[in-house]
Design a protein around this motif. Structure first.
Motif, PDB file in Angstrom:
ATOM      1  N   UNK A  25       0.845  -1.191   0.000  1.00  0.00           N
ATOM      2  CA  UNK A  25       0.000   0.000   0.000  1.00  0.00           C
ATOM      3  C   UNK A  25       0.887   1.250   0.000  1.00  0.00           C
ATOM      4  N   UNK A  26       0.479   2.236  -0.801  1.00  0.00           N
ATOM      5  CA  UNK A  26       1.292   3.455  -0.925  1.00  0.00           C
ATOM      6  C   UNK A  26       0.451   4.656  -0.503  1.00  0.00           C
ATOM      7  N   UNK A  27       1.046   5.544   0.262  1.00  0.00           N
ATOM      8  CA  UNK A  27       0.362   6.794   0.615  1.00  0.00           C
ATOM      9  C   UNK A  27       1.179   7.970   0.118  1.00  0.00           C
ATOM     10  N   UNK A  28       0.470   8.989  -0.386  1.00  0.00           N
ATOM     11  CA  UNK A  28       1.175  10.226  -0.735  1.00  0.00           C
ATOM     12  C   UNK A  28       1.130  11.122   0.503  1.00  0.00           C
ATOM     13  N   UNK A  29       2.180  11.033   1.312  1.00  0.00           N
ATOM     14  CA  UNK A  29       2.125  11.750   2.595  1.00  0.00           C
ATOM     15  C   UNK A  29       2.374  13.253   2.424  1.00  0.00           C
ATOM     16  N   UNK A  30       2.782  13.667   1.215  1.00  0.00           N
ATOM     17  CA  UNK A  30       2.974  15.110   0.992  1.00  0.00           C
ATOM     18  C   UNK A  30       1.682  15.788   0.560  1.00  0.00           C
ATOM     19  N   UNK A  31       0.736  15.003   0.046  1.00  0.00           N
ATOM     20  CA  UNK A  31      -0.483  15.627  -0.502  1.00  0.00           C
ATOM     21  C   UNK A  31      -1.688  14.711  -0.247  1.00  0.00           C
ATOM     22  N   UNK A  32      -1.922  14.363   1.036  1.00  0.00           N
ATOM     23  CA  UNK A  32      -2.920  13.326   1.329  1.00  0.00           C
ATOM     24  C   UNK A  32      -4.339  13.714   0.910  1.00  0.00           C
ATOM     25  N   UNK A  33      -4.599  15.018   0.803  1.00  0.00           N
ATOM     26  CA  UNK A  33      -5.968  15.433   0.480  1.00  0.00           C
ATOM     27  C   UNK A  33      -6.136  15.828  -0.976  1.00  0.00           C
ATOM     28  N   UNK A  34      -5.115  15.563  -1.795  1.00  0.00           N
ATOM     29  CA  UNK A  34      -5.212  15.914  -3.216  1.00  0.00           C
ATOM     30  C   UNK A  34      -6.274  15.069  -3.916  1.00  0.00           C
ATOM     31  N   UNK A  35      -6.764  15.562  -5.072  1.00  0.00           N
ATOM     32  CA  UNK A  35      -7.758  14.777  -5.825  1.00  0.00           C
ATOM     33  C   UNK A  35      -7.161  13.456  -6.303  1.00  0.00           C
ATOM     34  N   UNK A  36      -7.968  12.416  -6.326  1.00  0.00           N
ATOM     35  CA  UNK A  36      -7.449  11.093  -6.688  1.00  0.00           C
ATOM     36  C   UNK A  36      -7.184  11.008  -8.190  1.00  0.00           C
ATOM     37  N   UNK A  37      -6.014  10.496  -8.539  1.00  0.00           N
ATOM     38  CA  UNK A  37      -5.686  10.217  -9.942  1.00  0.00           C
ATOM     39  C   UNK A  37      -5.099   8.805  -9.995  1.00  0.00           C
ATOM     40  N   UNK A  38      -4.950   8.296 -11.223  1.00  0.00           N
ATOM     41  CA  UNK A  38      -4.449   6.916 -11.364  1.00  0.00           C
ATOM     42  C   UNK A  38      -2.984   6.964 -11.837  1.00  0.00           C
ATOM     43  N   UNK A  39      -2.129   6.188 -11.172  1.00  0.00           N
ATOM     44  CA  UNK A  39      -0.696   6.227 -11.491  1.00  0.00           C
ATOM     45  C   UNK A  39      -0.097   4.836 -11.618  1.00  0.00           C
ATOM     46  N   UNK A  40       0.941   4.759 -12.461  1.00  0.00           N
ATOM     47  CA  UNK A  40       1.918   3.690 -12.338  1.00  0.00           C
ATOM     48  C   UNK A  40       3.046   4.282 -11.485  1.00  0.00           C
TER      49      UNK A  40
END
Ligand code: LLP
Length: 403
Positions: A310-325
């Motif tokens: 599981x990965x978290x974006x701890x710099x921008x936790x409330x940003x809009x969800x997008x899909x990434x590789x």
């Protein structure tokens, strides 16, 4: 999920740089307590499977909890001694090793599980019944998260196959070998309590051939949650089920058996977080690639086993969800995650990989001549460096440079 706060992780990245492995000592302690409580009242011993994470500071912490240790090489045995374990607290579960290494372990005085008729015979010829040993059996049970980590099935290289029982008994008889332990390790990431119960059944079925056996060693393999909402092995249920099995065996036969376990992932997986920084954001066709300052050289589980971290974006936790590789920087395909929904990623953001305690740093390498990450340990709320980040000298350390 990490038991450390995002702020603690962000501050750690600031102080120690990225990529960075961060461990939480008290989480390891809490997992050990959970095991002890689940088996309270039973005659049971736990040996931490050191192969999951061998940093000496982790080994010392594990020792401080009262847990014993399971080693998979003579070097792990030596690390365990350096960490302060007594030989009686050390178990060496080997496979396919030279007899010399078994001799060395015997000299040190640790418990030894031997996994081939060939080495058992050599041991029996050399020492007869003077040094009790364990026998690793292959229970012919298929279980585990994937084939690479399934070790007890009927085509596995591990242990003495049950089919060879007669020959094993012959070795016992001819050499006078003192077999104290029957051991199995069926695989890693086994969720079902029934699989462990089946293993017990297999061993209790044959234990009457071994009058000197006092210990049943069920190996490791408890599953921990990797995905949000996922369930791990129900340890408390396992405790109840196994206590019943062993009590009823004792009532029927009058024979008392101690139970051993060798948990690796259960103790350290969730205690680790791996922090990386996004170096490059790239759009190719419809795909957004988030390239990070790490790769399969630091965390190979997703590429090697298809494991989910599981990965978290701890710099921008409330940003809009997008899909990434989410991908690495190594010169071959090293995708950590594909089509993963994450809060919007920007270059420079910190991503935190969960379940990074077991088999993560431990399986890292120098591939592409990149440095291995630093490791830090939080204990009593304070982070401390437990492994320095590599430097160029480390890459050259054992090379004979010559002229
Ligand atoms: N005992 C023996 C004899 C083992 O071979 C192992 C793991 C364990 C105990 C601990 O198993 P655990 O409780 O951690 O599941 N690198 C793979 C896992 C390989 C496990 C090898 N043996 C991974 O990253 O999933």
């Amino acid at each position: 999920m990490s038991t450390l706060s995002s702020q603690q992780l962000i501050d750690s990245a600031k102080s120690f740089g990225t990529p960075l492995y961060v461990y939480h000592a008290e989480k390891i302690g809490a997992q050990y307590d959970r095991l002890k409580n689940a088996f309270a009242g039973a005659d049971v011993r736990f040996f931490y499977a050191a192969k999951a994470l061998t940093n000496i500071n982790i080994l010392r912490y594990v020792r401080s909890t009262g847990c014993s240790i399971d080693c998979s090489s003579i070097n792990e045995v030596k690390l365990a001694l350096l960490a302060g374990f007594e030989p009686t607290q050390i178990l060496y579960t080997s496979n396919n090793i030279l007899f010399e290494e078994i001799m060395e372990a015997k000299e040190i005085g640790v418990h030894i599980n031997i996994d081939s008729l060939s080495n058992l015979r050599k041991f029996g010829n050399a020492f007869a019944g003077t040094y009790p040993v364990g026998v690793r059996l292959r229970p012919n049970i298929m279980a585990g998260g994937n084939l690479k980590i399934s070790t007890g099935h009927a085509e596995s290289k591990f242990g003495v196959p049950l089919e060879d029982m007669e020959e094993l008994l012959q070795v016992q008889k001819e050499t006078g070998l003192h077999i104290r332990t029957l051991h199995i390790h069926t695989g890693s990431e086994i969720k079902d309590v029934e699989v462990f119960a089946k293993g017990v059944e297999v061993l209790l079925d044959v234990v009457n051939y071994f009058p000197t056996v006092e210990v049943i060693d069920l190996g490791g393999g408890f599953k921990v949650p990797y995905m949000p909402g996922e369930e791990g092995t129900d340890i408390e249920k396992l405790g109840t089920v196994l206590k019943q099995e062993f009590n009823s065996f004792e009532e029927k036969t009058g024979r008392h058996l101690q139970v051993w376990f060798e948990p690796g992932k259960f103790l350290v997986s969730e205690a680790g977080t791996f922090i990386v920084r996004v170096s490059v954001l790239k759009k190719a066709g419809d795909t957004w690639f988030a390239g990070v300052d790490s790769g399969l050289n630091h965390l190979i589980r997703p590429m090697f086993y298809g494991s989910y971290h599981h990965i978290e974006n701890i710099s921008n936790p409330d940003g809009p969800t997008r899909i990434y590789h989410v991908v690495g920087n190594i010169c071959e395909t090293d995708n950590f995650a594909e089509n993963r929904p994450l809060p919007e990623i920007r270059e420079g953001d910190l991503l935190a990989f969960q379940n990074a305690g077991a088999y993560c740093f431990e399986m890292s390498s120098y591939y592409n001549s990149r440095f291995r990450p630093a490791e830090i340990l939080f204990e009593n709320g304070e982070p401390r460096l437990i492994r320095k980040r590599d430097q160029l000298e480390d890459l050259l350390q054992n090379q004979v440079i010559g002229r």
